[in-house]
Design a protein around this motif. Structure first.
Motif, mmCIF file in Angstrom:
data_model
loop_
_atom_site.group_PDB
_atom_site.id
_atom_site.type_symbol
_atom_site.label_atom_id
_atom_site.label_comp_id
_atom_site.label_asym_id
_atom_site.label_seq_id
_atom_site.Cartn_x
_atom_site.Cartn_y
_atom_site.Cartn_z
ATOM 1 N N GLY A 1 15.257 8.897 2.354
ATOM 2 C CA GLY A 1 15.886 7.699 1.808
ATOM 3 C C GLY A 1 16.100 6.655 2.898
ATOM 4 N N GLY A 2 15.973 5.379 2.524
ATOM 5 C CA GLY A 2 16.224 4.301 3.470
ATOM 6 C C GLY A 2 15.062 4.015 4.408
ATOM 7 N N ASP A 3 13.982 4.772 4.287
ATOM 8 C CA ASP A 3 12.789 4.565 5.126
ATOM 9 C C ASP A 3 11.835 3.622 4.399
ATOM 10 N N CYS A 4 12.117 2.315 4.484
ATOM 11 C CA CYS A 4 11.400 1.321 3.689
ATOM 12 C C CYS A 4 9.887 1.359 3.901
ATOM 13 N N ASN B 1 7.904 3.685 4.325
ATOM 14 C CA ASN B 1 7.242 4.751 3.559
ATOM 15 C C ASN B 1 7.859 4.951 2.189
ATOM 16 N N CYS B 2 8.536 3.920 1.689
ATOM 17 C CA CYS B 2 9.265 4.096 0.422
ATOM 18 C C CYS B 2 8.309 4.330 -0.740
ATOM 19 N N ASN B 3 8.584 5.374 -1.523
ATOM 20 C CA ASN B 3 7.718 5.746 -2.655
ATOM 21 C C ASN B 3 8.471 5.702 -3.978
ATOM 22 N N ARG B 4 9.652 5.058 -3.993
ATOM 23 C CA ARG B 4 10.493 5.209 -5.167
ATOM 24 C C ARG B 4 10.752 3.967 -5.990
ATOM 25 N N LEU B 5 10.890 4.236 -7.285
ATOM 26 C CA LEU B 5 11.396 3.275 -8.265
ATOM 27 C C LEU B 5 12.620 3.926 -8.885
ATOM 28 N N ARG B 6 13.482 3.101 -9.467
ATOM 29 C CA ARG B 6 14.680 3.628 -10.116
ATOM 30 C C ARG B 6 14.760 3.141 -11.552
ATOM 31 N N LEU B 7 15.289 4.018 -12.418
ATOM 32 C CA LEU B 7 15.584 3.648 -13.799
ATOM 33 C C LEU B 7 17.089 3.728 -13.951
ATOM 34 N N CYS C 1 13.804 -1.555 -5.877
ATOM 35 C CA CYS C 1 14.467 -1.268 -4.605
ATOM 36 C C CYS C 1 15.978 -1.225 -4.800
ATOM 37 N N LEU C 2 16.620 -0.243 -4.138
ATOM 38 C CA LEU C 2 18.075 -0.087 -4.233
ATOM 39 C C LEU C 2 18.793 -1.309 -3.680
ATOM 40 N N PHE C 3 18.249 -1.855 -2.574
ATOM 41 C CA PHE C 3 18.889 -2.988 -1.902
ATOM 42 C C PHE C 3 18.188 -4.297 -2.237
ATOM 43 N N ASN C 4 18.130 -4.576 -3.535
ATOM 44 C CA ASN C 4 17.514 -5.808 -4.013
ATOM 45 C C ASN C 4 18.008 -6.074 -5.435
ATOM 46 N N ASN D 1 0.795 -1.229 0.000
ATOM 47 C CA ASN D 1 0.000 0.000 0.000
ATOM 48 C C ASN D 1 0.827 1.277 0.000
ATOM 49 N N ARG D 2 2.070 1.163 -0.478
ATOM 50 C CA ARG D 2 2.886 2.375 -0.601
ATOM 51 C C ARG D 2 2.634 2.987 -1.981
ATOM 52 N N ARG D 3 2.407 4.294 -1.989
ATOM 53 C CA ARG D 3 2.158 4.980 -3.261
ATOM 54 C C ARG D 3 3.491 5.286 -3.924
ATOM 55 N N HIS E 1 24.049 -3.152 4.026
ATOM 56 C CA HIS E 1 24.130 -2.212 5.143
ATOM 57 C C HIS E 1 23.619 -0.847 4.698
ATOM 58 N N PHE E 2 22.549 -0.374 5.324
ATOM 59 C CA PHE E 2 22.063 0.979 5.036
ATOM 60 C C PHE E 2 21.259 1.484 6.225
ATOM 61 N N ALA E 3 20.989 2.791 6.234
ATOM 62 C CA ALA E 3 20.226 3.401 7.332
ATOM 63 C C ALA E 3 19.370 4.515 6.745
ATOM 64 N N LEU F 1 6.244 -6.312 -7.537
ATOM 65 C CA LEU F 1 7.232 -7.167 -6.857
ATOM 66 C C LEU F 1 8.155 -6.371 -5.939
ATOM 67 N N LYS F 2 7.795 -5.095 -5.678
ATOM 68 C CA LYS F 2 8.642 -4.285 -4.805
ATOM 69 C C LYS F 2 8.685 -4.923 -3.419
ATOM 70 N N PRO F 3 9.886 -5.187 -2.887
ATOM 71 C CA PRO F 3 9.971 -5.844 -1.580
ATOM 72 C C PRO F 3 9.527 -4.929 -0.447
ATOM 73 N N GLU F 4 9.118 -5.520 0.668
ATOM 74 C CA GLU F 4 8.677 -4.736 1.821
ATOM 75 C C GLU F 4 9.816 -3.862 2.324
ATOM 76 N N CYS F 5 11.022 -4.425 2.297
ATOM 77 C CA CYS F 5 12.188 -3.612 2.683
ATOM 78 C C CYS F 5 13.430 -4.128 1.969
ATOM 79 N N GLY F 6 14.480 -3.328 1.992
ATOM 80 C CA GLY F 6 15.714 -3.676 1.307
ATOM 81 C C GLY F 6 16.436 -4.832 1.972
HETATM 82 S S1 SF4 Z 1 12.463 -0.297 0.082
HETATM 83 FE FE1 SF4 Z 1 14.461 -0.375 -0.926
HETATM 84 S S2 SF4 Z 1 14.583 1.532 -2.076
HETATM 85 FE FE2 SF4 Z 1 12.954 1.762 -0.549
HETATM 86 S S3 SF4 Z 1 13.916 2.701 1.229
HETATM 87 FE FE3 SF4 Z 1 13.982 0.509 1.514
HETATM 88 S S4 SF4 Z 1 15.981 -0.121 0.703
HETATM 89 FE FE4 SF4 Z 1 15.557 1.921 -0.106
#
Ligand code: SF4
Length: 266
Positions: free
Chosen positions: A204-207, A209-215, A224-227, A6-8, A195-197, A248-253
């Motif tokens: 950034g790094g707040d999984c 509430n993550c709202n991002r995709l990357r190209l 996800c950056l960490f996937n 449910n993250r936008r 390893h990230f925070a 398929l965006k993971p719940e967290c990195g």
């Molecule tokens: S879900 Fe992935 S891209 Fe989003 S904050 Fe977490 S590690 Fe970063």
């Protein structure tokens, strides 16, 4: 578009090149990097096609990253093309600032609303060592040029080892306070070990509430950056790749064995 948690997902970070004019030790390996070939790198038209499809799916925030985006030939044209895409409310850039004094006015005129500039120390020798040869005066000149051009806010990305109480971070903070700049503290990350925070002063790094995709510069949509997951727009089609990444965006990195920071733009 919403993901399964449910993250936008309204934020697309675009790496427009894997090339850079610095060699920061926490980003570029000592032995150097294998660059993408010219044909691997997305054309401006391909990038715009992705952004237009992403906007149709709910993206309204776009950040231009690299490598170093200002070394991409014709970058001002791309900024202008992106700024013309209906539905983008927020167009920003992350740069190392080395070339910024030459581009600041044009970036503002072409549509860049706000900018993040990397600065981890104010010590010229340390800066030169950390970046393997960079000149800190060029970055400072770039920061002031961006301010004079009216780009606002200007955020300073300050990479820290463990704490913002480190000497370099405290000096960068003082510099930011003296120049009306916002500082963000980015804890050193390691894609391979995962390893990230959470970025202090940023999101950034707040999984949760993550709202991002990357190209990526060679046309992979990463949820996800960490996937390791990535979806190739040239093979799958743009909309299919975007929707696959969202679903398929993971719940967290966790960790990322595929990419390096220089070709994914953090
Ligand atoms: S879900 Fe992935 S891209 Fe989003 S904050 Fe977490 S590690 Fe970063």
């Amino acid at each position: 578009m919403l993901d399964n948690y449910n993250r936008r997902l309204n934020y697309l970070r675009i790496s427009v090149t894997d090339r850079c004019n610095l060699r920061c030790s926490y980003c570029m390996p000592e032995e150097g990097i294998k660059m993408l070939s010219h044909s691997d790198i997305l054309t401006f038209e391909e990038i715009i096609d992705v952004v237009m499809e992403a906007v149709n799916l709910g993206v309204d925030k776009v950040r231009i990253t690299g490598g170093e985006p200002l070394v991409r030939k014709g970058i001002l044209n791309l900024v202008e093309m992106l700024a013309a895409v209906d539905g983008i409310k927020d167009l920003s850039m992350t740069t190392n600032g080395i070339l910024l004094s030459e581009f600041a006015n044009d970036l503002k005129a072409k549509g860049i609303n706000r900018i993040n500039i990397s600065l981890d120390t104010l010590d010229p020798e340390k800066f030169s060592t950390m970046t393997r040869g960079g000149d800190i005066e060029m970055v400072k000149k770039g920061i002031l040029a961006a301010r004079e051009a009216g780009i606002h806010p200007i955020k300073i990305n300050c990479v820290i080892d463990k704490s913002k109480e480190e000497t370099d971070a405290l000096q960068v903070k003082d510099y930011c306070d003296a120049n009306g700049l916002n500082i963000r503290y980015i804890h050193k990350m390691d894609l391979k070990t995962g390893h990230f925070a959470i970025v202090e002063g940023g999101d950034g790094g707040d999984c949760k509430n993550c709202n991002r995709l990357r190209l990526t510069a060679d046309g992979k949509i990463k949820p996800c950056l960490f996937n390791n997951l990535e979806f190739d727009i040239r093979n799958m089609g743009i909309k299919e790749a975007l929707l696959a990444a969202a679903s398929l965006k993971p719940e967290c990195g966790s960790f990322n064995g595929n990419n390096h920071f220089h070709n994914i733009g953090g």
